[in-house]
Design an enzyme around this catalytic site. Structure first.
Site, short mmCIF file in Angstrom:
data_model
loop_
_atom_site.label_atom_id
_atom_site.label_comp_id
_atom_site.label_asym_id
_atom_site.label_seq_id
_atom_site.Cartn_x
_atom_site.Cartn_y
_atom_site.Cartn_z
N SER A 11 15.31 23.65 1.26
CA SER A 11 16.14 24.63 0.58
C SER A 11 15.99 26.01 1.21
O SER A 11 15.03 26.28 1.93
CB SER A 11 15.71 24.68 -0.90
N GLY A 12 16.96 26.85 0.95
CA GLY A 12 16.87 28.29 1.19
C GLY A 12 16.38 28.73 2.57
O GLY A 12 16.89 28.29 3.61
N ILE A 13 15.39 29.59 2.55
CA ILE A 13 14.91 30.26 3.77
C ILE A 13 14.30 29.25 4.76
O ILE A 13 14.53 29.34 5.96
CB ILE A 13 13.89 31.37 3.40
N LEU A 48 2.26 20.36 -1.29
CA LEU A 48 1.26 21.38 -0.93
C LEU A 48 0.45 21.85 -2.13
O LEU A 48 -0.41 22.71 -1.99
CB LEU A 48 1.95 22.59 -0.30
N TYR A 153 3.23 34.51 -9.89
CA TYR A 153 3.98 34.76 -8.65
C TYR A 153 3.50 36.00 -7.90
O TYR A 153 3.12 35.91 -6.73
CB TYR A 153 5.49 34.82 -8.93
P1 NAI Z 1 13.82 27.83 -2.50
O1 NAI Z 1 13.42 27.50 -3.87
O2 NAI Z 1 15.23 27.71 -2.09
O3 NAI Z 1 12.92 26.98 -1.46
C1 NAI Z 1 11.55 26.74 -1.66
C2 NAI Z 1 11.21 25.38 -1.10
O4 NAI Z 1 9.79 25.15 -1.27
C3 NAI Z 1 11.93 24.23 -1.82
O5 NAI Z 1 12.62 23.40 -0.91
C4 NAI Z 1 10.80 23.51 -2.52
O6 NAI Z 1 11.02 22.11 -2.68
C5 NAI Z 1 9.61 23.81 -1.62
N1 NAI Z 1 8.37 23.55 -2.33
C6 NAI Z 1 8.06 23.93 -3.60
N2 NAI Z 1 6.89 23.41 -3.98
C7 NAI Z 1 6.44 22.67 -2.94
C8 NAI Z 1 5.29 21.87 -2.75
N3 NAI Z 1 4.38 21.68 -3.73
N4 NAI Z 1 5.11 21.26 -1.56
C9 NAI Z 1 6.05 21.39 -0.58
N5 NAI Z 1 7.16 22.12 -0.71
C10 NAI Z 1 7.36 22.76 -1.89
O7 NAI Z 1 13.33 29.34 -2.27
P2 NAI Z 1 13.43 30.32 -0.99
O8 NAI Z 1 14.11 31.54 -1.42
O9 NAI Z 1 13.89 29.61 0.21
O10 NAI Z 1 11.89 30.69 -0.85
C11 NAI Z 1 11.17 30.55 0.35
C12 NAI Z 1 9.99 31.52 0.30
O11 NAI Z 1 10.50 32.85 0.27
C13 NAI Z 1 9.10 31.36 -0.91
O12 NAI Z 1 7.73 31.45 -0.50
C14 NAI Z 1 9.48 32.54 -1.77
O13 NAI Z 1 8.43 32.96 -2.61
C15 NAI Z 1 9.82 33.58 -0.72
N6 NAI Z 1 10.65 34.67 -1.22
C16 NAI Z 1 11.92 34.43 -1.67
C17 NAI Z 1 12.68 35.47 -2.18
C18 NAI Z 1 14.07 35.25 -2.70
O14 NAI Z 1 14.59 36.13 -3.40
N7 NAI Z 1 14.71 34.13 -2.43
C19 NAI Z 1 12.13 36.84 -2.26
C20 NAI Z 1 10.81 36.98 -1.71
C21 NAI Z 1 10.10 35.92 -1.24
#
Ligand code: NAI
Length: 256
Positions: A11-13, A48, A153
């Site tokens: 997902s996402g980033i 993780l 968080y």
């Molecule tokens: P997202 O929710 O789209 O993606 C996060 C991914 O991490 C998901 O695919 C999920 O399945 C995976 N994940 C969660 N728990 C897991 C586990 N136990 N083992 C393996 N994978 C796991 O969110 P996004 O936005 O892509 O977030 C990526 C990073 O960016 C995160 O660390 C988030 O904290 C950080 N971030 C995001 C912001 C935002 O506004 N979107 C702002 C600041 C930081």
């Protein structure tokens, strides 16, 4: 080609960083607890949040890796224990275990957050919680320190920012010539943002977005992650790079 290990690719980033790295010719090994929708030549389904989960992932990795991008994360809405486990202790355990497979001159990039900038104000707590070695029993730590769900968080990202600076100087990484840096996004349009809105409230998220004119998207963040992974960043170590459209600067300089 270079081999890059990226977590959170479903997902996402993380998905965006994986796609971009592939376009740039890297061999991408993706890790996620969920199955990604697009095809990965090399995907490891893994969790993780536990020591065993991290071990299972590491067993499936090649012996030589150029870079590790720690992108996977939880928003905090599933509780402080899971959030600290994935966003910090699991990330750190994976990094420490992968260290011996990273080549000289390789890199680790941790996706932190603007939410972690309280590390300095909460330094004693962050020092105590990062001093706990290995993959601890996170639930016990949480009860021992009386940590609340809503703290999960920001606390996880505070620990991550402090550890990034320290890890850059730890022999485990430094003696191998492995750099450790962080990228801190502001609000980014991914599924996690909806969860932040539920936790923090729309007003807080919208005021941050208004300061810089728009929310970020994953494609705004991924290039910074890959740059810090690359040899072009060879003299950048222990740094945090805000990738937030100027949000952190505007808060620090009190611009509005
Ligand atoms: P997202 O929710 O789209 O993606 C996060 C991914 O991490 C998901 O695919 C999920 O399945 C995976 N994940 C969660 N728990 C897991 C586990 N136990 N083992 C393996 N994978 C796991 O969110 P996004 O936005 O892509 O977030 C990526 C990073 O960016 C995160 O660390 C988030 O904290 C950080 N971030 C995001 C912001 C935002 O506004 N979107 C702002 C600041 C930081």
């Amino acid at each position: 080609g270079k081999t890059i290990l990226i977590t959170g690719v479903a997902s996402g980033i993380g998905a965006c960083a994986a796609e971009l790295a592939g376009q740039m010719g890297a061999d991408v090994i993706g890790v996620d607890v969920r199955e990604p929708s697009s095809g990965f030549s090399s995907f490891i389904k893994g969790d993780l949040s536990t020591a065993v989960g991290v071990e299972e992932i590491v067993k499936q990795l090649p012996n030589r890796i150029d870079a590790l991008a720690n992108v996977a994360g939880l928003s905090g809405n599933t509780g402080v224990t899971a959030t600290l486990a994935v966003n910090f202790y699991g990330l750190r355990a994976l990094s420490e275990t992968v260290a011996s497979r990273l080549r000289e001159g390789g890199a680790i990039v941790n996706v932190a957050s603007i939410a972690g900038y309280g590390w300095r104000a909460n330094l004693e707590r962050a020092k105590t919680l990062t001093a706990v070695a290995g993959f601890p029993d996170v639930a016990s730590l949480v009860s021992e320190h009386g940590l609340k769900n809503e703290e999960g968080y920001p606390l996880s990202k505070e620990l991550l920012l402090l550890w990034t600076m320290r890890a850059a100087h730890e022999p485990l990484f430094k003696a191998r010539g492995v750099r450790v840096n962080a990228v801190s996004p502001g609000p980014v349009e991914t599924p996690i943002l909806k969860q932040f809105r539920a936790v923090l409230g729309d007003a807080r998220v919208d005021s941050d977005i208004t300061r810089v004119g728009r929310a970020g998207n994953s494609a705004d963040i991924a290039p910074a992650i890959l740059f810090l992974c690359s040899d072009g960043a060879r003299w950048i170590n222990g740094a945090n790079v805000p990738v937030d459209g100027g949000l952190e600067a505007s808060i620090n300089a009190d611009v509005l």
